[in-house]
Design a protein around this motif. Structure first.
Motif, PDB file in Angstrom:
ATOM      1  N   HIS A   1      -7.393   2.171  -5.348  1.00 19.31           N
ATOM      2  CA  HIS A   1      -6.123   2.711  -4.454  1.00 19.31           C
ATOM      3  C   HIS A   1      -6.661   2.739  -3.044  1.00 19.31           C
ATOM      4  O   HIS A   1      -6.274   2.261  -2.085  1.00 19.31           O
ATOM      5  CB  HIS A   1      -5.775   3.901  -4.787  1.00 19.31           C
TER       6      HIS A   1
ATOM      7  N   LEU B   1      -3.048   8.998   1.758  1.00 19.95           N
ATOM      8  CA  LEU B   1      -2.827   9.349   3.402  1.00 19.95           C
ATOM      9  C   LEU B   1      -2.822  10.841   3.592  1.00 19.95           C
ATOM     10  O   LEU B   1      -2.973  11.193   5.014  1.00 19.95           O
ATOM     11  CB  LEU B   1      -1.654   8.360   3.679  1.00 19.95           C
TER      12      LEU B   1
ATOM     13  N   LEU C   1      -4.902   0.776   6.616  1.00 15.68           N
ATOM     14  CA  LEU C   1      -4.388   2.099   6.803  1.00 15.68           C
ATOM     15  C   LEU C   1      -5.708   3.172   6.984  1.00 15.68           C
ATOM     16  O   LEU C   1      -5.195   4.362   7.367  1.00 15.68           O
ATOM     17  CB  LEU C   1      -3.179   2.518   5.640  1.00 15.68           C
TER      18      LEU C   1
ATOM     19  N   LEU D   1      -5.651   0.544   0.382  1.00 22.50           N
ATOM     20  CA  LEU D   1      -5.389   1.236   1.560  1.00 22.50           C
ATOM     21  C   LEU D   1      -6.366   0.480   2.808  1.00 22.50           C
ATOM     22  O   LEU D   1      -5.924   0.336   3.877  1.00 22.50           O
ATOM     23  CB  LEU D   1      -5.507   2.616   1.582  1.00 22.50           C
ATOM     24  N   LYS D   2      -7.407   0.211   2.459  1.00 22.93           N
ATOM     25  CA  LYS D   2      -8.552  -0.566   3.334  1.00 22.93           C
ATOM     26  C   LYS D   2      -8.192  -1.888   3.899  1.00 22.93           C
ATOM     27  O   LYS D   2      -7.966  -2.215   5.086  1.00 22.93           O
ATOM     28  CB  LYS D   2     -10.061  -0.468   2.896  1.00 22.93           C
TER      29      LYS D   2
ATOM     30  N   ALA E   1       0.884  -1.045  -0.147  1.00 26.19           N
ATOM     31  CA  ALA E   1      -0.065   0.103  -0.129  1.00 26.19           C
ATOM     32  C   ALA E   1       0.923   1.292  -0.095  1.00 26.19           C
ATOM     33  O   ALA E   1       0.327   2.050  -0.676  1.00 26.19           O
ATOM     34  CB  ALA E   1      -0.687  -0.205   1.200  1.00 26.19           C
ATOM     35  N   LEU E   2       2.007   1.157   0.927  1.00 28.90           N
ATOM     36  CA  LEU E   2       2.800   2.339   0.905  1.00 28.90           C
ATOM     37  C   LEU E   2       3.758   2.498  -0.234  1.00 28.90           C
ATOM     38  O   LEU E   2       4.249   3.675  -0.356  1.00 28.90           O
ATOM     39  CB  LEU E   2       3.559   2.324   2.324  1.00 28.90           C
TER      40      LEU E   2
ATOM     41  N   ARG F   1      -1.125   6.493  -3.480  1.00 25.59           N
ATOM     42  CA  ARG F   1      -1.587   5.948  -2.043  1.00 25.59           C
ATOM     43  C   ARG F   1      -1.143   6.725  -0.974  1.00 25.59           C
ATOM     44  O   ARG F   1      -1.724   7.001  -0.078  1.00 25.59           O
ATOM     45  CB  ARG F   1      -1.448   4.516  -1.907  1.00 25.59           C
ATOM     46  N   ARG F   2       0.042   7.164  -1.050  1.00 27.52           N
ATOM     47  CA  ARG F   2       0.882   7.766  -0.084  1.00 27.52           C
ATOM     48  C   ARG F   2       0.255   9.362   0.019  1.00 27.52           C
ATOM     49  O   ARG F   2       0.108   9.793   0.916  1.00 27.52           O
ATOM     50  CB  ARG F   2       2.303   7.803  -0.203  1.00 27.52           C
TER      51      ARG F   2
END
Length: 84
Positions: free
Chosen positions: A44, A17, A53, A48-49, A7-8, A13-14
């Motif tokens: 995306h 966040l 995160l 993340l889910k 994810a990161l 995606r970053r």
């Protein structure tokens, strides 16, 4: 933690966040920050889910996204532990 690193690994995606750091937003509000398709944003957000995160909460027709602070703290603690 594998899903977390996946994810990161993506800059979009970053950025999601970082945007959610300001507070809860709907997918439509998050979409306004990017030049991508809605299905791409949905993908995306799904990643993340899955990595836990972000949290999602359905409110009527909207899904509200927010940071999962406890998971992010866990990741942060893990990284800090590597520095010791």
């Amino acid at each position: 933690m594998r899903n977390v690193w996946e994810a990161l690994s993506d800059p979009t995606r970053r950025e999601i966040l970082k945007i959610l750091k300001k507070g809860e937003l709907t997918a439509g509000e998050i979409f306004n920050y990017f030049d991508i398709t809605k299905p791409s944003l949905s993908h995306h957000l799904s990643i993340l889910k899955q990595a836990e995160l972000v949290n999602s909460n359905k409110q009527g027709q909207n899904v509200i996204y927010s940071l999962n602070i406890s998971s992010l703290s866990e990741v942060s603690d893990y990284i800090r532990g590597l520095k010791k």
